[in-house]
Design a protein around this motif. Structure first.
Motif, PDB file in Angstrom:
ATOM      1  N   PRO A  73      36.552 -27.454 -12.734  1.00 40.07           N
ATOM      2  CA  PRO A  73      37.016 -26.959 -11.430  1.00 40.07           C
ATOM      3  C   PRO A  73      35.912 -27.094 -10.382  1.00 40.07           C
ATOM      4  CG  PRO A  73      36.976 -25.191 -13.099  1.00 40.07           C
ATOM      5  CD  PRO A  73      36.228 -26.353 -13.660  1.00 40.07           C
ATOM      6  N   THR A  74      36.254 -27.596  -9.190  1.00 39.26           N
ATOM      7  CA  THR A  74      35.255 -27.745  -8.121  1.00 39.26           C
ATOM      8  C   THR A  74      35.883 -27.391  -6.776  1.00 39.26           C
ATOM      9  OG1 THR A  74      35.706 -29.975  -7.257  1.00 39.26           O
ATOM     10  CG2 THR A  74      34.480 -29.851  -9.336  1.00 39.26           C
ATOM     11  N   MET A  75      34.988 -27.280  -5.777  1.00 39.21           N
ATOM     12  CA  MET A  75      35.470 -27.117  -4.402  1.00 39.21           C
ATOM     13  C   MET A  75      35.223 -28.413  -3.611  1.00 39.21           C
ATOM     14  SD  MET A  75      35.065 -23.177  -3.405  1.00 39.21           S
ATOM     15  CE  MET A  75      33.337 -23.145  -3.019  1.00 39.21           C
ATOM     16  N   HIS A  97      28.716 -33.944  -5.886  1.00 45.15           N
ATOM     17  CA  HIS A  97      27.361 -34.494  -6.002  1.00 45.15           C
ATOM     18  C   HIS A  97      27.053 -34.652  -7.496  1.00 45.15           C
ATOM     19  CE1 HIS A  97      26.337 -30.411  -7.055  1.00 45.15           C
ATOM     20  NE2 HIS A  97      26.839 -29.978  -5.901  1.00 45.15           N
ATOM     21  N   GLY A 130      25.479 -32.899  -9.561  1.00 44.81           N
ATOM     22  CA  GLY A 130      25.663 -31.678 -10.360  1.00 44.81           C
ATOM     23  C   GLY A 130      27.082 -31.630 -10.912  1.00 44.81           C
ATOM     24  N   HIS A 131      28.064 -31.862 -10.030  1.00 46.13           N
ATOM     25  CA  HIS A 131      29.464 -31.891 -10.474  1.00 46.13           C
ATOM     26  C   HIS A 131      29.669 -33.030 -11.483  1.00 46.13           C
ATOM     27  CE1 HIS A 131      30.016 -30.235  -6.238  1.00 46.13           C
ATOM     28  NE2 HIS A 131      30.578 -29.299  -6.969  1.00 46.13           N
ATOM     29  N   LEU A 150      28.833 -32.364 -15.044  1.00 51.34           N
ATOM     30  CA  LEU A 150      29.843 -31.568 -15.774  1.00 51.34           C
ATOM     31  C   LEU A 150      30.967 -32.492 -16.265  1.00 51.34           C
ATOM     32  CD1 LEU A 150      30.449 -28.413 -13.501  1.00 51.34           C
ATOM     33  CD2 LEU A 150      28.600 -28.827 -15.067  1.00 51.34           C
ATOM     34  N   TYR A 183      32.549 -25.181   5.341  1.00 48.98           N
ATOM     35  CA  TYR A 183      32.341 -25.734   4.001  1.00 48.98           C
ATOM     36  C   TYR A 183      32.629 -27.244   4.030  1.00 48.98           C
ATOM     37  CZ  TYR A 183      31.625 -25.711  -0.947  1.00 48.98           C
ATOM     38  OH  TYR A 183      31.090 -25.955  -2.189  1.00 48.98           O
ATOM     39  N   PHE A 207      31.249 -25.376 -16.530  1.00 44.64           N
ATOM     40  CA  PHE A 207      30.691 -24.726 -15.338  1.00 44.64           C
ATOM     41  C   PHE A 207      29.179 -24.900 -15.341  1.00 44.64           C
ATOM     42  CE2 PHE A 207      34.713 -22.732 -16.147  1.00 44.64           C
ATOM     43  CZ  PHE A 207      35.253 -22.533 -14.887  1.00 44.64           C
ATOM     44  N   GLY A 208      28.584 -24.948 -14.135  1.00 43.65           N
ATOM     45  CA  GLY A 208      27.155 -25.188 -14.032  1.00 43.65           C
ATOM     46  C   GLY A 208      26.338 -23.908 -14.116  1.00 43.65           C
ATOM     47  N   LYS A 241      23.830 -23.463 -12.458  1.00 41.74           N
ATOM     48  CA  LYS A 241      23.331 -23.166 -11.110  1.00 41.74           C
ATOM     49  C   LYS A 241      23.954 -21.855 -10.624  1.00 41.74           C
ATOM     50  CE  LYS A 241      24.364 -23.871  -7.077  1.00 41.74           C
ATOM     51  NZ  LYS A 241      25.036 -24.283  -5.895  1.00 41.74           N
ATOM     52  N   ASP A 242      25.233 -21.691 -10.964  1.00 48.24           N
ATOM     53  CA  ASP A 242      25.942 -20.447 -10.628  1.00 48.24           C
ATOM     54  C   ASP A 242      26.007 -19.615 -11.912  1.00 48.24           C
ATOM     55  OD1 ASP A 242      27.121 -21.201  -7.788  1.00 48.24           O
ATOM     56  OD2 ASP A 242      27.337 -22.939  -9.074  1.00 48.24           O
ATOM     57  N   PRO A 276      23.501 -27.561 -17.779  1.00 46.46           N
ATOM     58  CA  PRO A 276      22.227 -27.316 -17.075  1.00 46.46           C
ATOM     59  C   PRO A 276      22.268 -27.646 -15.577  1.00 46.46           C
ATOM     60  CG  PRO A 276      21.967 -28.894 -18.893  1.00 46.46           C
ATOM     61  CD  PRO A 276      23.403 -28.562 -18.824  1.00 46.46           C
ATOM     62  N   ILE A 277      21.343 -27.045 -14.851  1.00 46.34           N
ATOM     63  CA  ILE A 277      21.255 -27.268 -13.397  1.00 46.34           C
ATOM     64  C   ILE A 277      20.717 -28.677 -13.132  1.00 46.34           C
ATOM     65  CG2 ILE A 277      20.154 -26.501 -11.247  1.00 46.34           C
ATOM     66  CD1 ILE A 277      19.765 -23.752 -12.512  1.00 46.34           C
ATOM     67  N   ILE A 278      21.382 -29.407 -12.272  1.00 48.58           N
ATOM     68  CA  ILE A 278      20.893 -30.726 -11.858  1.00 48.58           C
ATOM     69  C   ILE A 278      20.178 -30.547 -10.510  1.00 48.58           C
ATOM     70  CG2 ILE A 278      21.542 -33.111 -11.296  1.00 48.58           C
ATOM     71  CD1 ILE A 278      22.069 -32.300 -14.258  1.00 48.58           C
ATOM     72  N   MET A 281      20.931 -29.139  -6.695  1.00 45.20           N
ATOM     73  CA  MET A 281      21.980 -29.819  -5.922  1.00 45.20           C
ATOM     74  C   MET A 281      23.079 -28.823  -5.588  1.00 45.20           C
ATOM     75  SD  MET A 281      22.375 -33.571  -7.483  1.00 45.20           S
ATOM     76  CE  MET A 281      20.943 -34.638  -7.544  1.00 45.20           C
TER      77      MET A 281
HETATM   78  P1  AMP Z   1      31.403 -25.797  -6.578  1.00 41.93           P
HETATM   79  O1  AMP Z   1      32.131 -27.042  -6.126  1.00 41.93           O
HETATM   80  O2  AMP Z   1      30.167 -25.511  -5.794  1.00 41.93           O
HETATM   81  O3  AMP Z   1      32.327 -24.618  -6.719  1.00 41.93           O
HETATM   82  O4  AMP Z   1      30.875 -26.110  -8.045  1.00 41.93           O
HETATM   83  C1  AMP Z   1      31.737 -26.528  -9.060  1.00 41.93           C
HETATM   84  C2  AMP Z   1      31.002 -26.481 -10.372  1.00 41.93           C
HETATM   85  O5  AMP Z   1      29.855 -27.324 -10.317  1.00 41.93           O
HETATM   86  C3  AMP Z   1      30.487 -25.075 -10.701  1.00 41.93           C
HETATM   87  O6  AMP Z   1      30.672 -24.834 -12.086  1.00 41.93           O
HETATM   88  C4  AMP Z   1      29.026 -25.152 -10.352  1.00 41.93           C
HETATM   89  O7  AMP Z   1      28.207 -24.262 -11.081  1.00 41.93           O
HETATM   90  C5  AMP Z   1      28.717 -26.603 -10.728  1.00 41.93           C
HETATM   91  N1  AMP Z   1      27.512 -27.067 -10.040  1.00 41.93           N
HETATM   92  C6  AMP Z   1      27.272 -27.064  -8.708  1.00 41.93           C
HETATM   93  N2  AMP Z   1      26.033 -27.503  -8.448  1.00 41.93           N
HETATM   94  C7  AMP Z   1      25.455 -27.788  -9.640  1.00 41.93           C
HETATM   95  C8  AMP Z   1      24.176 -28.277 -10.056  1.00 41.93           C
HETATM   96  N3  AMP Z   1      23.220 -28.558  -9.171  1.00 41.93           N
HETATM   97  N4  AMP Z   1      23.946 -28.448 -11.369  1.00 41.93           N
HETATM   98  C9  AMP Z   1      24.906 -28.157 -12.289  1.00 41.93           C
HETATM   99  N5  AMP Z   1      26.138 -27.709 -11.969  1.00 41.93           N
HETATM  100  C10 AMP Z   1      26.409 -27.516 -10.672  1.00 41.93           C
END
Ligand code: AMP
Length: 250
Positions: free
Chosen positions: A25-27, A31, A33-34, A37, A68, A143-144, A146-147, A171-173, A181
């Motif tokens: 799931p994303t918003m 990038h 990071g997404h 996953l 956003y 899920f990342g 990062k959150d 892991p966090i990218i 990111m």
């Molecule tokens: P978002 O679109 O910001 O809601 O993020 C969607 C998913 O991507 C969430 O599970 C975030 O934790 C993950 N995510 C966002 N940035 C990063 C990152 N830099 N490294 C790893 N996962 C990330």
């Protein structure tokens, strides 16, 4: 890549295709990071579905929601390149037909850190993730870290409600300079983008929290919080109105 906008069409399709399904799931404003996953999901499942939905109920500040970043054409191109099987693009009305009368609330971890300074944020996150899980029917969801607080809460929700999905943390990218990111990074102007890596540099050094706060403020960050919790240091800062979060294991 097949794109679904209609919930019932997807649910019918899912019933007819009972393959193992990895869900990211994303918003949007995707990038690396997404994309990490998605690669994780690709390795562990027969099919991969990504959702893009900018969830209004997790924004406590309407300006933050308005600003956003959105870049659907670019997102679709990246997803096709990664050979994602399905993209779910629901409308706000289809996800919240009842105007948010039923919601998921967690009153412990959901009320500290980001849950304290962004009132109602995690109620919005948990509610939308519950809805998305019920619609998508994933085998595993990614899920990342990062959150990290969000990841912990979603794991807890899935366990507490006996949901038939494995929640997996990735892991966090980071950028080459260490900045985690984030879709919000594009909102930083050149000057503040140059300052942003100090957040991670200071977060991970061994100084006291008070000294870290002082240093961040001297550089120009407004510290929202910097707190230890369960052997992890969590931080949220504003840099010229752009909110950044990060965390490190202690
Ligand atoms: P978002 O679109 O910001 O809601 O993020 C969607 C998913 O991507 C969430 O599970 C975030 O934790 C993950 N995510 C966002 N940035 C990063 C990152 N830099 N490294 C790893 N996962 C990330």
């Amino acid at each position: 890549m097949k794109i679904f906008e209609n919930i019932n069409e997807w649910k019918k399709f899912r019933k007819e295709h009972p393959s193992s399904m990895g869900f990211v799931p994303t918003m949007g404003a995707l990038h690396d990071g997404h994309l990490s996953l998605i690669k994780h999901a690709r390795r562990e499942n027969e099919k991969v579905i990504v959702s893009i939905f900018v969830n209004p109920t997790q924004f406590n500040d309407p300006c933050d929601l308005d600003n956003y970043p959105v870049d659907l054409d670019r997102d679709i191109a990246s997803l096709k390149e990664l050979e994602v099987d399905y993209l779910f693009l629901p409308t706000k009305k289809s996800i919240y037909p009842e105007d948010y009368n039923c919601k998921v609330i967690e009153n412990n971890l959901g009320r500290i850190l980001c849950g304290k300074t962004r009132t109602g944020h995690f109620d919005g996150v948990l509610t939308v993730v519950m809805k998305l899980f019920n619609i998508v029917g994933p085998s595993r969801a990614y899920f990342g870290e990062k959150d990290y607080q969000q990841l912990s809460l979603i794991k807890k929700m899935a366990a507490n409600f006996f949901m038939d999905v494995e929640v997996i943390g990735c892991p966090i990218i980071r950028e080459a300079d260490g900045l985690a990111m984030s879709s919000r990074n594009v909102l930083l102007d050149k000057k503040h983008r140059c300052l942003a890596p100090w957040f991670y540099k200071i977060l991970k050094n061994t100084e006291s929290i008070d000294l870290k706060k002082r240093k961040l403020e001297e550089i120009g960050f407004k510290v929202d919080y910097l707190e230890k919790h369960d052997s992890r240091l969590y931080g949220a800062v504003f840099l010229n109105e752009v909110r950044l979060i990060d965390n490190v294991k202690l």
